[in-house]
Scaffold this active site. Structure first.
Site, PDB file in Angstrom:
ATOM      1  N   ASP A 134       0.842  -1.199   0.000  1.00  0.00           N
ATOM      2  CA  ASP A 134       0.000   0.000   0.000  1.00  0.00           C
ATOM      3  C   ASP A 134       0.873   1.243   0.000  1.00  0.00           C
ATOM      4  O   ASP A 134       1.962   1.245   0.550  1.00  0.00           O
ATOM      5  CB  ASP A 134      -0.882   0.043   1.256  1.00  0.00           C
ATOM      6  N   ASP A 188       1.520   8.348   8.221  1.00  0.00           N
ATOM      7  CA  ASP A 188       1.783   6.957   8.646  1.00  0.00           C
ATOM      8  C   ASP A 188       3.160   6.878   9.284  1.00  0.00           C
ATOM      9  O   ASP A 188       3.353   6.244  10.321  1.00  0.00           O
ATOM     10  CB  ASP A 188       1.831   5.984   7.469  1.00  0.00           C
ATOM     11  N   GLU A 202       3.147  -2.528  11.068  1.00  0.00           N
ATOM     12  CA  GLU A 202       2.719  -2.685   9.678  1.00  0.00           C
ATOM     13  C   GLU A 202       3.635  -1.897   8.737  1.00  0.00           C
ATOM     14  O   GLU A 202       3.816  -2.253   7.586  1.00  0.00           O
ATOM     15  CB  GLU A 202       1.281  -2.182   9.570  1.00  0.00           C
ATOM     16  N   GLU A 203       4.235  -0.845   9.238  1.00  0.00           N
ATOM     17  CA  GLU A 203       5.082  -0.003   8.396  1.00  0.00           C
ATOM     18  C   GLU A 203       6.529  -0.483   8.307  1.00  0.00           C
ATOM     19  O   GLU A 203       7.342   0.159   7.660  1.00  0.00           O
ATOM     20  CB  GLU A 203       5.061   1.444   8.903  1.00  0.00           C
ATOM     21  N   ASP A 253      -0.423  -1.081  14.167  1.00  0.00           N
ATOM     22  CA  ASP A 253      -0.795  -0.466  12.893  1.00  0.00           C
ATOM     23  C   ASP A 253      -0.882   1.021  13.241  1.00  0.00           C
ATOM     24  O   ASP A 253      -1.897   1.492  13.763  1.00  0.00           O
ATOM     25  CB  ASP A 253      -2.149  -0.993  12.385  1.00  0.00           C
ATOM     26  N   LEU A 291      -1.047   3.906  11.725  1.00  0.00           N
ATOM     27  CA  LEU A 291      -2.042   4.781  11.096  1.00  0.00           C
ATOM     28  C   LEU A 291      -2.935   3.909  10.223  1.00  0.00           C
ATOM     29  O   LEU A 291      -2.518   3.465   9.159  1.00  0.00           O
ATOM     30  CB  LEU A 291      -1.328   5.852  10.260  1.00  0.00           C
ATOM     31  N   ASP A 292      -4.126   3.648  10.723  1.00  0.00           N
ATOM     32  CA  ASP A 292      -5.065   2.807   9.987  1.00  0.00           C
ATOM     33  C   ASP A 292      -6.074   3.683   9.257  1.00  0.00           C
ATOM     34  O   ASP A 292      -6.586   4.646   9.830  1.00  0.00           O
ATOM     35  CB  ASP A 292      -5.791   1.882  10.965  1.00  0.00           C
ATOM     36  N   GLU A 335      -4.041  -6.040  12.507  1.00  0.00           N
ATOM     37  CA  GLU A 335      -5.423  -5.578  12.437  1.00  0.00           C
ATOM     38  C   GLU A 335      -6.415  -6.610  12.981  1.00  0.00           C
ATOM     39  O   GLU A 335      -7.237  -6.308  13.846  1.00  0.00           O
ATOM     40  CB  GLU A 335      -5.765  -5.207  10.986  1.00  0.00           C
TER      41      GLU A 335
HETATM   42  P1  AHG Z   1      -4.099   0.846   6.415  1.00  0.00           P
HETATM   43  O1  AHG Z   1      -4.459   2.264   6.179  1.00  0.00           O
HETATM   44  O2  AHG Z   1      -3.510   0.591   7.777  1.00  0.00           O
HETATM   45  O3  AHG Z   1      -3.278   0.233   5.312  1.00  0.00           O
HETATM   46  O4  AHG Z   1      -5.444  -0.012   6.497  1.00  0.00           O
HETATM   47  C1  AHG Z   1      -6.418   0.164   5.498  1.00  0.00           C
HETATM   48  C2  AHG Z   1      -7.367  -0.971   5.640  1.00  0.00           C
HETATM   49  C3  AHG Z   1      -8.454  -0.796   6.687  1.00  0.00           C
HETATM   50  O5  AHG Z   1      -8.397   0.312   7.483  1.00  0.00           O
HETATM   51  C4  AHG Z   1      -9.734  -0.789   5.889  1.00  0.00           C
HETATM   52  O6  AHG Z   1     -10.677  -1.575   6.536  1.00  0.00           O
HETATM   53  C5  AHG Z   1      -9.342  -1.345   4.548  1.00  0.00           C
HETATM   54  O7  AHG Z   1      -7.974  -1.143   4.395  1.00  0.00           O
HETATM   55  C6  AHG Z   1     -10.051  -0.701   3.407  1.00  0.00           C
HETATM   56  O8  AHG Z   1      -9.670  -1.340   2.247  1.00  0.00           O
HETATM   57  P2  AHG Z   1     -10.432  -1.128   0.846  1.00  0.00           P
HETATM   58  O9  AHG Z   1     -10.100   0.225   0.384  1.00  0.00           O
HETATM   59  O10 AHG Z   1      -9.895  -2.236  -0.022  1.00  0.00           O
HETATM   60  O11 AHG Z   1     -11.901  -1.334   1.138  1.00  0.00           O
HETATM   61 MN    MN Z   2      -4.815  -0.707   8.812  1.00  0.00          MN
HETATM   62 MN    MN Z   3      -1.678   1.403   8.533  1.00  0.00          MN
END
Ligand code: AHG
Ligand code: MN
Ligand code: MN
Length: 352
Positions: free
Chosen positions: A66, A72, A95-96, A118, A120-121, A282
């Site tokens: 990602d 983050d 996660e980072e 995690d 920054l989620d 998560e």
């Molecule tokens: P992060 O920002 O820590 O990478 O997590 C994002 C996760 C979570 O927060 C969320 O439920 C999901 O990604 C959303 O994913 P989609 O955009 O695929 O729905």
């Molecule tokens: Mn997350």
């Molecule tokens: Mn995150």
């Protein structure tokens, strides 16, 4: 004379709870306080995110591919610094970060806990002023002393000692469990303290909201498509059709499910056989919280907390929330598996 209700701060609450354990050394309490402190600093940055040059992407990706936003990295550094200086944990996995970070200072290297983060989620929501969060969990190390090892982090979710999240939303909250119920604290910015606002949270047995990225509908297994169609179908006794709510920040979607009831799902899909969410960072902490509030967390067939992880950044399909709703989706999945097993067995076809 009108008496003012006594406010219980996070630190007071942690201290009170510690006194329930006569042999507590104070390390776990120290960790929770460190996390609460780092959360306040991250909260400050989140709140001024639109004002300073901290927004935008860094142009690099994290270990699961990602895109990483600057906030983050800021949150990652902040939580790590706060945990590192206290000397109360011997290692951190985030996660980072590709691999775990042992903390080898004299104070910390023999400490008995490790922490996963995690930091920054919901990072895709930073730029648009939508709720984001931090998720953490704490385990007792497996190794006896000296620098921590990978095995200290690869423990079943059922071995978590504590887990929680911070939700930077319309207000900022910290919600956590140490395996004895779930409590929520709201940050009062005027005094800079998290105050107990949601004692002993219990999730409703059932709800009227389902939460899933429905844009992936065509990529889901038939059982999940059928369950979503079930959520959308009319039925007076169960209050269907349910409403669909999906924020795209796990912390926000889980927080709503915890308080209002409902089901949150991130199922496997074509091209993502383990879904998207990370087991350690998560799924485990959120499953622990949901179970402690009386709900259920499943990968569709098994209790999430019973899964033995084999890698730090492992992913896992997840269905969590109100018990009755999670059991319903499990029923759809089980029936689909039984039907496909039966049709694969020669001579099993039912004749009229
Ligand atoms: P992060 O920002 O820590 O990478 O997590 C994002 C996760 C979570 O927060 C969320 O439920 C999901 O990604 C959303 O994913 P989609 O955009 O695929 O729905
Ligand atoms: Mn997350
Ligand atoms: Mn995150």
């Amino acid at each position: 004379m009108k008496t003012t209700k006594k406010v219980i701060t996070l630190d007071e609450f942690i201290y009170e709870r510690e006194r329930d354990f006569p042999f507590a050394t104070g390390e776990l309490s120290g960790l929770l306080r460190d996390i609460g402190f780092a959360a306040k600093i991250v909260n400050r940055e989140v709140n001024k995110a639109g004002l300073v040059d901290i927004l935008g992407t860094t142009g690099i990706s994290n270990t699961t591919g990602d895109e990483v936003k600057k906030l983050d990295l800021f949150a990652n550094e902040q939580f790590i610094t706060s945990l590192q200086v206290s000397g109360e944990c011997c290692g951190i996995a985030s996660e980072e970060m590709e691999t775990f970070l042992p903390i080898n200072t004299e104070d910390a290297k023999n400490a008995k806990y490790v922490v996963t983060l995690d930091p920054l989620d919901g990072s895709s929501n930073i730029d648009v002023n939508v709720g984001i969060g931090t998720i953490f969990s704490i385990y007792r190390r497996q190794s006896f002393f000296g620098p921590c090892t990978l095995e200290d982090f690869l423990q079943k979710g059922s071995r978590q000692v504590a887990a929680g999240y911070i939700f930077y939303g319309s207000s900022t909250m910290m919600v956590y469990t140490t395996g004895n119920g779930v409590n929520g604290f709201t940050l009062d910015p005027s005094i800079g303290e998290f105050c107990l606002s949601h004692p002993n949270i219990k999730i409703p047995e059932t709800g009227k909201i389902y939460s899933v990225n429905q844009g992936n509908f065509l990529k889901f297994d038939q059982a999940i498509k059928d369950y979503i169609t079930y959520c959308q179908s009319e039925d007076k006794t169960t209050g269907r059709p349910y409403s669909l709510r999906y924020i795209g920040s796990l912390v926000a979607d889980v927080h709503r499910s915890l308080l209002y009831g409902g089901i949150f799902m991130y199922p496997a899909s074509k091209g993502a056989p383990q879904g998207k969410l990370r087991l350690l960072f998560e799924c485990f902490p959120m499953s622990f919280i949901i179970e402690q509030a009386g709900g259920k967390a499943s990968d569709g067939q098994r209790r999430i907390l019973d899964i033995q992880p084999t890698e730090l950044h492992q992913k896992c399909p997840v269905f969590l929330g109100s018990t009755q709703m999670v059991e319903k989706v499990e029923e759809f999945i089980r029936q689909a598996r039984e039907a496909s097993a039966a049709s694969a067995t020669p001579g099993s076809a039912v004749t009229a």
